[in-house]
Design an enzyme around this catalytic site. Sequence first.
Site, PDB file in Angstrom:
ATOM      1  N   LYS A  57       0.840  -1.201   0.000  1.00  0.00           N
ATOM      2  CA  LYS A  57       0.000   0.000   0.000  1.00  0.00           C
ATOM      3  C   LYS A  57       0.878   1.255   0.000  1.00  0.00           C
ATOM      4  O   LYS A  57       0.609   2.214  -0.726  1.00  0.00           O
ATOM      5  CB  LYS A  57      -0.960  -0.031   1.204  1.00  0.00           C
ATOM      6  CG  LYS A  57      -2.045  -1.100   1.035  1.00  0.00           C
ATOM      7  CD  LYS A  57      -2.844  -1.386   2.302  1.00  0.00           C
ATOM      8  CE  LYS A  57      -3.819  -2.549   2.060  1.00  0.00           C
ATOM      9  NZ  LYS A  57      -4.597  -2.938   3.229  1.00  0.00           N
ATOM     10  N   GLN A 101      -4.821  -1.789   9.506  1.00  0.00           N
ATOM     11  CA  GLN A 101      -4.708  -3.101   8.873  1.00  0.00           C
ATOM     12  C   GLN A 101      -5.293  -4.199   9.765  1.00  0.00           C
ATOM     13  O   GLN A 101      -4.979  -4.264  10.961  1.00  0.00           O
ATOM     14  CB  GLN A 101      -3.224  -3.377   8.572  1.00  0.00           C
ATOM     15  CG  GLN A 101      -2.977  -4.607   7.733  1.00  0.00           C
ATOM     16  CD  GLN A 101      -3.468  -4.482   6.297  1.00  0.00           C
ATOM     17  OE1 GLN A 101      -3.505  -3.399   5.722  1.00  0.00           O
ATOM     18  NE2 GLN A 101      -3.875  -5.592   5.713  1.00  0.00           N
ATOM     19  N   ASP A 124     -11.228   2.418   4.006  1.00  0.00           N
ATOM     20  CA  ASP A 124     -11.485   0.972   3.938  1.00  0.00           C
ATOM     21  C   ASP A 124     -12.981   0.674   3.835  1.00  0.00           C
ATOM     22  O   ASP A 124     -13.368  -0.425   3.449  1.00  0.00           O
ATOM     23  CB  ASP A 124     -10.986   0.307   5.236  1.00  0.00           C
ATOM     24  CG  ASP A 124      -9.724  -0.509   5.019  1.00  0.00           C
ATOM     25  OD1 ASP A 124      -9.529  -1.005   3.903  1.00  0.00           O
ATOM     26  OD2 ASP A 124      -8.958  -0.635   5.987  1.00  0.00           O
TER      27      ASP A 124
HETATM   28  N1  GUN Z   1      -6.620  -7.155   5.846  1.00  0.00           N
HETATM   29  C1  GUN Z   1      -6.843  -7.867   4.709  1.00  0.00           C
HETATM   30  N2  GUN Z   1      -7.435  -7.085   3.779  1.00  0.00           N
HETATM   31  C2  GUN Z   1      -7.581  -5.854   4.335  1.00  0.00           C
HETATM   32  C3  GUN Z   1      -8.126  -4.629   3.858  1.00  0.00           C
HETATM   33  O1  GUN Z   1      -8.598  -4.500   2.728  1.00  0.00           O
HETATM   34  N3  GUN Z   1      -8.086  -3.595   4.742  1.00  0.00           N
HETATM   35  C4  GUN Z   1      -7.575  -3.722   5.996  1.00  0.00           C
HETATM   36  N4  GUN Z   1      -7.603  -2.650   6.794  1.00  0.00           N
HETATM   37  N5  GUN Z   1      -7.078  -4.846   6.463  1.00  0.00           N
HETATM   38  C5  GUN Z   1      -7.073  -5.905   5.630  1.00  0.00           C
END
Ligand code: GUN
Length: 288
Positions: A57, A101, A124
């Site tokens: 990211k 996350q 998100d």
């Molecule tokens: N863990 C796995 N996929 C994601 C996601 O799209 N966002 C977040 N915050 N955590 C994740």
Amino acid sequence: MNPASPQILDGQRVSEELLGELRNAAGAFAKRTNRRPKLALLRVGENHASVFYMRRKCAAAEKIGIEVIVEVFPDGTPRGPVEEKISRWNGDPSIDGILVQAPLPSAEYQRFIFNAIAPEKDVDGFHPMNVGKLACEDPTGFVPCTPKGILRLLRAYDVQLEGRHVVIVGRSLIVGRPLGLLLQSRAVNATVTVCHSQSRDLACIARTADVLVVAVGHAKLVAADMVREGAIVVDVGQNRDENGLLCGDVDFLSVAPKCSYITPVPGGVGPMTVAMLMENVIQACVMK
Ligand code: GUN
């Protein structure tokens, strides 16, 4: 389409095209406001997958001109300090998007933390306000990145979903649940079945799918006998197989010859998720 040679849904290629467009949008924002869009990322602990995804990211954001700040709390950190950090970020006008996350230490911990993020910075789309907006088809909310990326990838290949039966395996807040909402929206008009760990006769249901989406985190759960000839298969899994190699929730080698389209792992859904996060950050900037 010859099912013996399925078309690969190349998320790497499609995401790179999207990131090119998003770089222009980030540049236009910076020109207009004299500052770059800014994304704040937070993690608790050193879960290998979380470390990996957060790196991806960061790299994508930096590549397209989005500033990133990263906060890592050690394993065992209680909710309080994390909520405090989020509260500070919520009140910081230079921060456009906030992402914590997952996974977090417990379901309750996760619920409190996701609820602490200001809905207008919740890139998100996990805050109840944004989940509710998705359910109400209110376009001012944020749509979770993986479901949004799956639809964008299918659209890039002109896969028609209207009236088709989509079976989703997995009901997580991150993928299965919001994907079900998106697919049944009036903009998409699919017929949706959501299966989970307690579903009876999963194979039988899966075989009725025109489009089968698997998001359970179980290496190679879906074998060829669970897939109808000519189906479209979307694999959200990111697992390690018995040899430590990256693999999805679908046994690609046995399933692919039956499909009309299939996503690879890696290079399918994963890169699309990252691109959609960048799009959501730009959306947060534009909606200000
Ligand atoms: N863990 C796995 N996929 C994601 C996601 O799209 N966002 C977040 N915050 N955590 C994740």
